[in-house]
Scaffold this motif. Structure first.
Motif, PDB file in Angstrom:
ATOM      1  N   CYS A 193      14.397  77.433 -19.372  1.00 46.24           N
ATOM      2  CA  CYS A 193      13.036  76.950 -19.151  1.00 46.24           C
ATOM      3  C   CYS A 193      12.939  75.488 -19.563  1.00 46.24           C
ATOM      4  CB  CYS A 193      12.018  77.779 -19.956  1.00 46.24           C
ATOM      5  SG  CYS A 193      12.067  79.539 -19.592  1.00 46.24           S
ATOM      6  N   GLY A 194      11.895  74.824 -19.023  1.00 46.15           N
ATOM      7  CA  GLY A 194      11.635  73.434 -19.411  1.00 46.15           C
ATOM      8  C   GLY A 194      12.619  72.455 -18.847  1.00 46.15           C
ATOM      9  N   ILE A 195      13.041  72.653 -17.600  1.00 41.64           N
ATOM     10  CA  ILE A 195      14.019  71.751 -16.990  1.00 41.64           C
ATOM     11  C   ILE A 195      13.263  70.620 -16.307  1.00 41.64           C
ATOM     12  CG2 ILE A 195      15.915  71.570 -15.330  1.00 41.64           C
ATOM     13  CD1 ILE A 195      16.533  74.473 -15.839  1.00 41.64           C
ATOM     14  N   ARG A 196      13.320  69.433 -16.881  1.00 42.10           N
ATOM     15  CA  ARG A 196      12.678  68.242 -16.331  1.00 42.10           C
ATOM     16  C   ARG A 196      13.563  67.669 -15.233  1.00 42.10           C
ATOM     17  NH1 ARG A 196      13.154  67.302 -21.741  1.00 42.10           N
ATOM     18  NH2 ARG A 196      14.509  65.509 -21.292  1.00 42.10           N
ATOM     19  N   GLN A 216       6.018  77.898 -20.024  1.00 38.67           N
ATOM     20  CA  GLN A 216       4.902  78.738 -19.601  1.00 38.67           C
ATOM     21  C   GLN A 216       5.226  79.500 -18.316  1.00 38.67           C
ATOM     22  OE1 GLN A 216       4.746  75.607 -20.426  1.00 38.67           O
ATOM     23  NE2 GLN A 216       3.264  75.334 -22.127  1.00 38.67           N
ATOM     24  N   ASP A 217       5.889  78.796 -17.402  1.00 37.40           N
ATOM     25  CA  ASP A 217       6.256  79.468 -16.159  1.00 37.40           C
ATOM     26  C   ASP A 217       7.215  80.611 -16.401  1.00 37.40           C
ATOM     27  OD1 ASP A 217       4.699  77.631 -14.870  1.00 37.40           O
ATOM     28  OD2 ASP A 217       6.377  76.319 -14.318  1.00 37.40           O
ATOM     29  N   GLY A 218       8.142  80.400 -17.326  1.00 36.82           N
ATOM     30  CA  GLY A 218       9.091  81.463 -17.612  1.00 36.82           C
ATOM     31  C   GLY A 218       8.432  82.639 -18.281  1.00 36.82           C
ATOM     32  N   ALA A 225      20.752  92.187 -33.459  1.00 38.46           N
ATOM     33  CA  ALA A 225      19.880  92.690 -34.515  1.00 38.46           C
ATOM     34  C   ALA A 225      18.570  93.232 -33.963  1.00 38.46           C
ATOM     35  CB  ALA A 225      19.605  91.567 -35.530  1.00 38.46           C
ATOM     36  N   ARG A 226      18.009  92.563 -32.946  1.00 38.66           N
ATOM     37  CA  ARG A 226      16.682  92.957 -32.433  1.00 38.66           C
ATOM     38  C   ARG A 226      16.759  93.740 -31.106  1.00 38.66           C
ATOM     39  NH1 ARG A 226      12.421  90.134 -34.771  1.00 38.66           N
ATOM     40  NH2 ARG A 226      13.028  88.485 -36.234  1.00 38.66           N
ATOM     41  N   GLN A 227      17.970  93.923 -30.584  1.00 39.63           N
ATOM     42  CA  GLN A 227      18.137  94.592 -29.285  1.00 39.63           C
ATOM     43  C   GLN A 227      17.336  93.859 -28.205  1.00 39.63           C
ATOM     44  OE1 GLN A 227      17.161  98.741 -29.779  1.00 39.63           O
ATOM     45  NE2 GLN A 227      18.984  99.145 -31.020  1.00 39.63           N
ATOM     46  N   VAL A 228      17.503  92.559 -28.188  1.00 41.21           N
ATOM     47  CA  VAL A 228      16.788  91.696 -27.235  1.00 41.21           C
ATOM     48  C   VAL A 228      17.357  91.913 -25.831  1.00 41.21           C
ATOM     49  CG1 VAL A 228      16.285  89.294 -26.644  1.00 41.21           C
ATOM     50  CG2 VAL A 228      16.256  90.027 -29.030  1.00 41.21           C
ATOM     51  N   ARG A 229      16.461  91.861 -24.863  1.00 39.62           N
ATOM     52  CA  ARG A 229      16.884  92.004 -23.473  1.00 39.62           C
ATOM     53  C   ARG A 229      16.753  90.706 -22.702  1.00 39.62           C
ATOM     54  NH1 ARG A 229      19.133  95.201 -25.348  1.00 39.62           N
ATOM     55  NH2 ARG A 229      19.041  97.479 -25.199  1.00 39.62           N
ATOM     56  N   THR A 230      15.874  89.803 -23.180  1.00 39.38           N
ATOM     57  CA  THR A 230      15.662  88.525 -22.490  1.00 39.38           C
ATOM     58  C   THR A 230      15.604  87.405 -23.527  1.00 39.38           C
ATOM     59  OG1 THR A 230      14.364  89.646 -20.779  1.00 39.38           O
ATOM     60  CG2 THR A 230      14.213  87.234 -20.892  1.00 39.38           C
ATOM     61  N   VAL A 231      16.345  86.336 -23.213  1.00 38.71           N
ATOM     62  CA  VAL A 231      16.362  85.153 -24.089  1.00 38.71           C
ATOM     63  C   VAL A 231      15.921  83.959 -23.266  1.00 38.71           C
ATOM     64  CG1 VAL A 231      17.733  83.652 -25.559  1.00 38.71           C
ATOM     65  CG2 VAL A 231      18.232  86.100 -25.468  1.00 38.71           C
ATOM     66  N   LEU A 232      14.818  83.352 -23.706  1.00 40.85           N
ATOM     67  CA  LEU A 232      14.311  82.161 -23.031  1.00 40.85           C
ATOM     68  C   LEU A 232      14.809  80.937 -23.791  1.00 40.85           C
ATOM     69  CD1 LEU A 232      10.609  83.276 -22.356  1.00 40.85           C
ATOM     70  CD2 LEU A 232      12.528  83.292 -20.774  1.00 40.85           C
ATOM     71  N   LEU A 233      15.662  80.130 -23.160  1.00 44.58           N
ATOM     72  CA  LEU A 233      16.154  78.891 -23.754  1.00 44.58           C
ATOM     73  C   LEU A 233      15.293  77.753 -23.255  1.00 44.58           C
ATOM     74  CD1 LEU A 233      20.039  79.344 -23.425  1.00 44.58           C
ATOM     75  CD2 LEU A 233      18.586  79.744 -25.419  1.00 44.58           C
ATOM     76  N   ASP A 234      14.464  77.201 -24.147  1.00 43.22           N
ATOM     77  CA  ASP A 234      13.545  76.130 -23.781  1.00 43.22           C
ATOM     78  C   ASP A 234      14.238  74.784 -23.980  1.00 43.22           C
ATOM     79  OD1 ASP A 234      11.398  74.600 -23.142  1.00 43.22           O
ATOM     80  OD2 ASP A 234      10.342  74.891 -25.045  1.00 43.22           O
TER      81      ASP A 234
END
Length: 477
Positions: A442-445, A469-471, A401-410
């Protein structure tokens, strides 16, 4: 000659009993007629023996039997009249026994008085010089005689005359029986007055001949007639027979109760007098019926069938009380309406629950756009198979729907990491790659990294960062 007449009477009575029982031995009117006729037969036999006997003891024994038999016979005659012309009255046990009780008391009282030699009503006295037996009246003779005249003559005649006057449909049989009863009493009275005592004991023959005539002519003891009359009388629906002038000629018990009939009258007048007003609908007309209602809510459905014959024709009317059915139908409609309202309320509640579940799913799986081509998906709590499937379909739908190019999975908010989630993350990565997008973890402890390693999944090809934040910072660079 007198004995021959008595013998003829016996033959006629035996033939009557056999004929009626052969017609239908199980019908109550036939059985009562058989008992009534058998009593008359015993009376005639006892009278013949008494007339021919020269034994004084035998004469005395038969004299007491004759008086008791006469009382019992007329009691059964009253029952027979009720059965033939007033069956609804005979079906009332209390009234039935109240009617015959005086005759039973009279028969027992006469027998006790005679055989006990009490002399209250009368007693035989033998003159010593001549040896002639004379009947001596007791102090209660005239009251008992008056009671006999009333119960054995006036009561059956009054019943038959009343039936003939008030019920034209049975007027002719009632008149025949009335004539037979009167002739019986006249025969008995004349026989005693002229000294033909044996004929007095055969005086019931005219009454039985009249019964024989109405039996042959009108079939009142035939099983079809009796069964049909009894069945119609006890039907739950009202049955009326109308003549060409719409005059009611017959009404069964249900019809008399519904219309409150106390006399013969026109059908429309009877409906009006009972308080019924016509409320016929188009549906009723299509069904060939008419609807009438009372102010108290009683509903009457009327169907009529015309029968044409050489005398002009009659009409048979069926009266069906629909009050209970209409009330049940109204209750059913009200129940269906309440059920429909309840179903609508339940559907509305279900819709609200579905909307609430959808909102909760969106809240538990928020998809946050950072830019036109970047999407952040925070994973919070534990993910079962259902949440994993929802996560997969939601992210792919947003990418399209948004033509997203990057998905950040937190993964910061995850509490449990299982094989199902690891497999879903790989599916999301592969699906996003096919759609031209990249998935970044992201957010890998440390504890989460240890769990991810133990899932036996390979994470090569997926970029990952320790914190969200790093991502984000890496993407901005």
């Amino acid at each position: 000659m007198e004995l021959l007449f008595i013998l003829f009477t016996i033959v006629v009575l035996v033939a009557s009993v056999v004929y009626v029982l052969l017609q239908d031995h199980r019908a109550i009117p036939n059985r009562v007629f058989a008992v009534f006729t058998t009593g008359s037969l015993l009376l005639s036999c006892a009278g013949a023996v008494r007339f021919a006997s020269r034994n004084m003891v035998e004469v005395w024994l038969l004299s007491g039997l004759l008086t008791s038999l006469q009382a019992a016979i007329f009691g059964f005659l009253i029952w027979l009249i009720m059965l033939l012309f007033m069956p609804h009255r005979y079906q009332q046990p209390l009234l039935r026994w109240v009617v015959i009780a005086p005759y039973v008391v009279m028969a027992i009282g006469l027998a006790v008085d005679w055989y006990g030699r009490l002399g209250i009503v009368g007693i035989d006295v033998v003159r010593g010089e001549s040896g002639i037996t004379n009947f001596v009246r007791g102090p209660a003779f005239w009251p008992v005689f008056a009671l006999y005249i009333t119960g054995c003559i006036l009561v059956p005649l009054t019943m038959l005359v009343t039936i003939a006057v008030q019920h034209p449909k049975v007027r002719v049989p009632a008149i025949w029986l009335t004539a037979g009863t009167i002739l019986t009493f006249l025969t008995g009275y004349i026989s005693r007055e002229v000294g033909l005592i044996p004929l007095a004991y055969a005086s019931l023959l005219p009454l039985h001949l009249s019964f024989g005539w109405v039996t042959l002519r009108y079939g009142i003891f035939r099983p079809s007639q009796v069964a049909l009359q009894t069945a119609v009388e006890h039907l739950p629906d009202g049955i009326l027979v109308l003549d060409t002038d719409r005059q009611i000629r017959f009404a069964n018990r249900a019809a008399r109760q519904i219309l409150e009939l106390d006399r013969e009258q026109r059908f429309d007048h009877a409906l009006a007098d009972a308080g019924f007003a016509e409320q016929t609908t188009d549906v009723d007309r299509e069904l060939g019926s008419r609807r009438f209602e009372r102010s108290n809510g009683q509903v009457l459905l009327i169907s009529e069938v015309a029968i044409r014959d050489e005398r002009g024709g009659t009409s048979v009317v069926l009266l069906r009380d629909m009050t209970l059915i209409e009330r049940q139908r109204a209750e059913l409609v009200a129940s269906q309406k309440a059920l429909a309202e309840r179903s609508a309320a339940l559907e509305h509640s279900l819709t609200e629950l579905q909307q609430r579940d959808e909102l909760l799913r969106r809240l538990t799986l928020p998809l946050i756009p950072l830019s036109q081509t970047t999407l952040v998906a925070p994973l919070i709590g534990a993910f079962d198979a259902e949440r994993c499937q929802l996560l997969f379909s939601s992210i792919l739908a947003e990418i399209a729907a948004r033509q997203v190019r990057t998905v950040l999975l937190d993964l910061t908010g995850l509490t449990v990491f299982e094989q199902t989630l690891a497999h879903t993350l790989h599916q999301i990565s592969n699906g996003a790659r096919l759609m031209g997008a990249e998935v970044v973890l992201c957010g890998i402890r440390p504890d989460l990294a240890e769990l991810m390693v133990h899932t036996s999944s390979t994470w090569d090809g997926l970029r990952s960062f320790a914190t969200l934040q790093d991502g984000v910072a890496a993407l901005l660079r």
